[in-house]
Design a protein around this motif. Structure first.
Motif, mmCIF file in Angstrom:
data_model
loop_
_atom_site.group_PDB
_atom_site.id
_atom_site.type_symbol
_atom_site.label_atom_id
_atom_site.label_comp_id
_atom_site.label_asym_id
_atom_site.label_seq_id
_atom_site.Cartn_x
_atom_site.Cartn_y
_atom_site.Cartn_z
ATOM 1 N N LYS A 72 34.030 50.337 36.220
ATOM 2 C CA LYS A 72 34.953 49.221 36.349
ATOM 3 C C LYS A 72 34.697 48.197 35.247
ATOM 4 O O LYS A 72 33.573 48.021 34.795
ATOM 5 C CB LYS A 72 34.779 48.543 37.722
ATOM 6 N N ILE A 73 35.787 47.532 34.826
ATOM 7 C CA ILE A 73 35.662 46.489 33.816
ATOM 8 C C ILE A 73 35.092 45.234 34.471
ATOM 9 O O ILE A 73 35.656 44.721 35.442
ATOM 10 C CB ILE A 73 37.026 46.177 33.182
ATOM 11 N N PRO A 74 33.960 44.740 33.990
ATOM 12 C CA PRO A 74 33.380 43.554 34.610
ATOM 13 C C PRO A 74 34.212 42.306 34.327
ATOM 14 O O PRO A 74 34.649 42.089 33.201
ATOM 15 C CB PRO A 74 31.998 43.451 33.945
ATOM 16 N N VAL A 75 34.440 41.515 35.363
ATOM 17 C CA VAL A 75 35.179 40.259 35.223
ATOM 18 C C VAL A 75 34.200 39.106 35.429
ATOM 19 O O VAL A 75 33.569 39.019 36.489
ATOM 20 C CB VAL A 75 36.325 40.159 36.248
ATOM 21 N N PRO A 76 34.023 38.242 34.442
ATOM 22 C CA PRO A 76 33.082 37.129 34.596
ATOM 23 C C PRO A 76 33.438 36.254 35.792
ATOM 24 O O PRO A 76 34.613 35.974 36.056
ATOM 25 C CB PRO A 76 33.241 36.355 33.279
ATOM 26 N N GLY A 77 32.416 35.814 36.503
ATOM 27 C CA GLY A 77 32.642 34.980 37.673
ATOM 28 C C GLY A 77 33.348 33.682 37.348
ATOM 29 O O GLY A 77 34.183 33.199 38.140
ATOM 30 N N PHE A 78 33.042 33.111 36.186
ATOM 31 C CA PHE A 78 33.669 31.829 35.848
ATOM 32 C C PHE A 78 35.167 31.979 35.659
ATOM 33 O O PHE A 78 35.932 31.048 35.932
ATOM 34 C CB PHE A 78 33.015 31.218 34.602
ATOM 35 N N LEU A 79 35.620 33.163 35.207
ATOM 36 C CA LEU A 79 37.055 33.376 35.020
ATOM 37 C C LEU A 79 37.755 33.516 36.377
ATOM 38 O O LEU A 79 38.895 33.055 36.547
ATOM 39 C CB LEU A 79 37.293 34.617 34.166
ATOM 40 N N ILE A 80 37.076 34.127 37.344
ATOM 41 C CA ILE A 80 37.631 34.211 38.697
ATOM 42 C C ILE A 80 37.807 32.813 39.281
ATOM 43 O O ILE A 80 38.838 32.493 39.885
ATOM 44 C CB ILE A 80 36.712 35.061 39.598
ATOM 45 N N VAL A 81 36.795 31.965 39.089
ATOM 46 C CA VAL A 81 36.895 30.577 39.568
ATOM 47 C C VAL A 81 38.017 29.843 38.844
ATOM 48 O O VAL A 81 38.760 29.059 39.449
ATOM 49 C CB VAL A 81 35.546 29.849 39.377
ATOM 50 N N PHE A 82 38.155 30.100 37.550
ATOM 51 C CA PHE A 82 39.223 29.481 36.757
ATOM 52 C C PHE A 82 40.583 29.794 37.380
ATOM 53 O O PHE A 82 41.398 28.896 37.628
ATOM 54 C CB PHE A 82 39.152 30.021 35.322
ATOM 55 N N PHE A 83 40.843 31.065 37.666
ATOM 56 C CA PHE A 83 42.126 31.464 38.247
ATOM 57 C C PHE A 83 42.290 30.892 39.654
ATOM 58 O O PHE A 83 43.387 30.462 40.038
ATOM 59 C CB PHE A 83 42.244 32.987 38.278
ATOM 60 N N ALA A 84 41.209 30.910 40.425
ATOM 61 C CA ALA A 84 41.292 30.393 41.799
ATOM 62 C C ALA A 84 41.662 28.912 41.801
ATOM 63 O O ALA A 84 42.517 28.465 42.583
ATOM 64 C CB ALA A 84 39.956 30.616 42.510
ATOM 65 N N LEU B 214 36.147 25.101 35.558
ATOM 66 C CA LEU B 214 36.827 23.932 36.118
ATOM 67 C C LEU B 214 38.071 23.540 35.321
ATOM 68 O O LEU B 214 38.883 22.741 35.801
ATOM 69 C CB LEU B 214 35.865 22.742 36.190
ATOM 70 N N LEU B 215 38.225 24.103 34.115
ATOM 71 C CA LEU B 215 39.446 23.841 33.353
ATOM 72 C C LEU B 215 40.685 24.400 34.048
ATOM 73 O O LEU B 215 41.814 24.047 33.696
ATOM 74 C CB LEU B 215 39.348 24.467 31.957
ATOM 75 N N GLY B 216 40.490 25.261 35.038
ATOM 76 C CA GLY B 216 41.614 25.847 35.754
ATOM 77 C C GLY B 216 42.530 24.827 36.403
ATOM 78 O O GLY B 216 43.732 25.078 36.565
#
Length: 342
Positions: free
Chosen positions: A255-267, A86-88
């Motif tokens: 594939k390099i795993p991308v944490p879900g929270f980081l995807i939400v951060f960018f979104a 949510l800091l995004g």
């Protein structure tokens, strides 16, 4: 008897309901600790993250009980990542653009240099180096929690994170008091003072407080500089994830795993900058992020005893203090000698 009748009438409770019930005591404990920390923070002007951490440590014996442990673990991991995601909404491209190329370049250079210095000072323990360097360089406790969420989990990492949060919060509070007075005494202009405060103090709230001791204009410019530092957090997290993945023993075809929270951060960052999220929604997300991080740090505190934290050693104190002073000195040099910042 009542439980037997309940099962006979409604069947066995679902696994999800049972799991939720197992989390409730620990989450409730962390939330109560967070409420107590917020109350004390508002009445005594103390850093809420530091209070949540210290109060949580008092409840360490209770947190180790079987009934409470699952909720404490949940609060310190999934809720922590939700708060970071949510800091995004705090990432602002307009803030970066308004500071100009010279200002952005100076801030990015200071951030990268501080992290590199943290890695150098940590010697062989690169995870500790990036954790302490990132916390000092970006936004204190919030950055420490975000970086910790991207690193491989271990008990040592939890203790390192707690120690870093305590150290950067204490140093940020001290900087809020000392830096403005010192900069004015050395003859820095308001604009120069604002840049140094925003570029060197760890926590956003302390940046605002330090700026207000000089003037409202100083506080506004210092906050702008600080938010540019915060805006660089996702870039640091991406580099960190790539580094952790490369360091792991994975097949290169995977594939390099991308944490879900980081995807939400960018979104959320994209939605906030595209004005899809209105001001009320962004404020709600920012407030929810603050609450989740307070609960998470309360749980982290409850998982750690004072004895284990005290065993961290004086070398780490010296390292974080050295990074803080190095960032202050470099920020002051930028304010004095780099043209085009103001």
């Amino acid at each position: 008897m009542l439980a037997q009748l309940n099962r006979a009438a409604f069947g066995r409770p679902s696994p999800l309901l049972s799991y939720t019930r197992s989390l409730y005591p620990g989450v409730a404990l962390a939330a109560v600790i967070g409420l107590a920390a917020l109350f004390l923070s508002e009445h005594y002007s103390a850093p809420v993250m530091l209070l949540a951490l210290l109060i949580g440590m008092v409840f360490n014996p209770l947190a180790e009980e079987a009934a409470v442990a699952p909720g404490i673990t949940f609060s310190s991991k999934p809720l922590l990542r939700a708060g970071v995601a949510l800091l995004g909404v705090r990432v602002s491209l307009s803030d970066i653009a308004s500071l100009g190329v010279a200002g952005f370049g100076a801030i990015a250079g200071l951030l990268g240099g501080t992290i590199l210095l943290g890695l150098l000072l940590s010697r062989r323990d690169w995870q500790s180096g990036v954790l302490t360097g990132g916390a000092v360089a970006i936004c204190g406790a919030s950055a420490a929690l975000a970086i910790s969420a991207c690193l491989p989990k271990s008990k040592a990492l939890e203790q390192e994170t707690l120690f870093t949060v305590v150290a950067v919060t204490a140093l940020s509070t001290l900087a809020m008091i000392v830096y403005p007075v010192a900069l004015v005494q050395f003859g820095f202009s308001e604009a120069q003072t604002a840049f140094v405060l925003g570029a060197s103090i760890h926590d956003v709230a302390q940046v605002v407080g330090a700026g207000l001791t000089v003037s409202e204009e100083t506080a506004e410019l210092a906050t702008l500089v600080k938010m540019v530092r915060v805006s660089l957090l996702p870039l640091v997290l991406c580099v960190l994830i790539l580094t952790v993945s490369a360091a792991g023993k994975r097949d290169r075809t995977q594939k390099i795993p991308v944490p879900g929270f980081l995807i939400v951060f960018f979104a959320l960052a994209i939605l906030a900058n595209a004005r899809v999220l209105n001001e009320e929604m962004a404020d709600f997300a920012a407030g929810a992020s603050k609450w989740l991080l307070i609960i998470a740090i309360s749980a982290l505190g409850a998982k750690t005893s004072l004895r284990s934290l005290a065993s961290a050693g004086g070398a780490k104190v010296i390292r974080i203090g050295g990074l803080t002073l190095a960032l202050l000195a470099a920020s002051a040099l930028c304010a004095c000698f780099l043209p085009g910042l103001f």
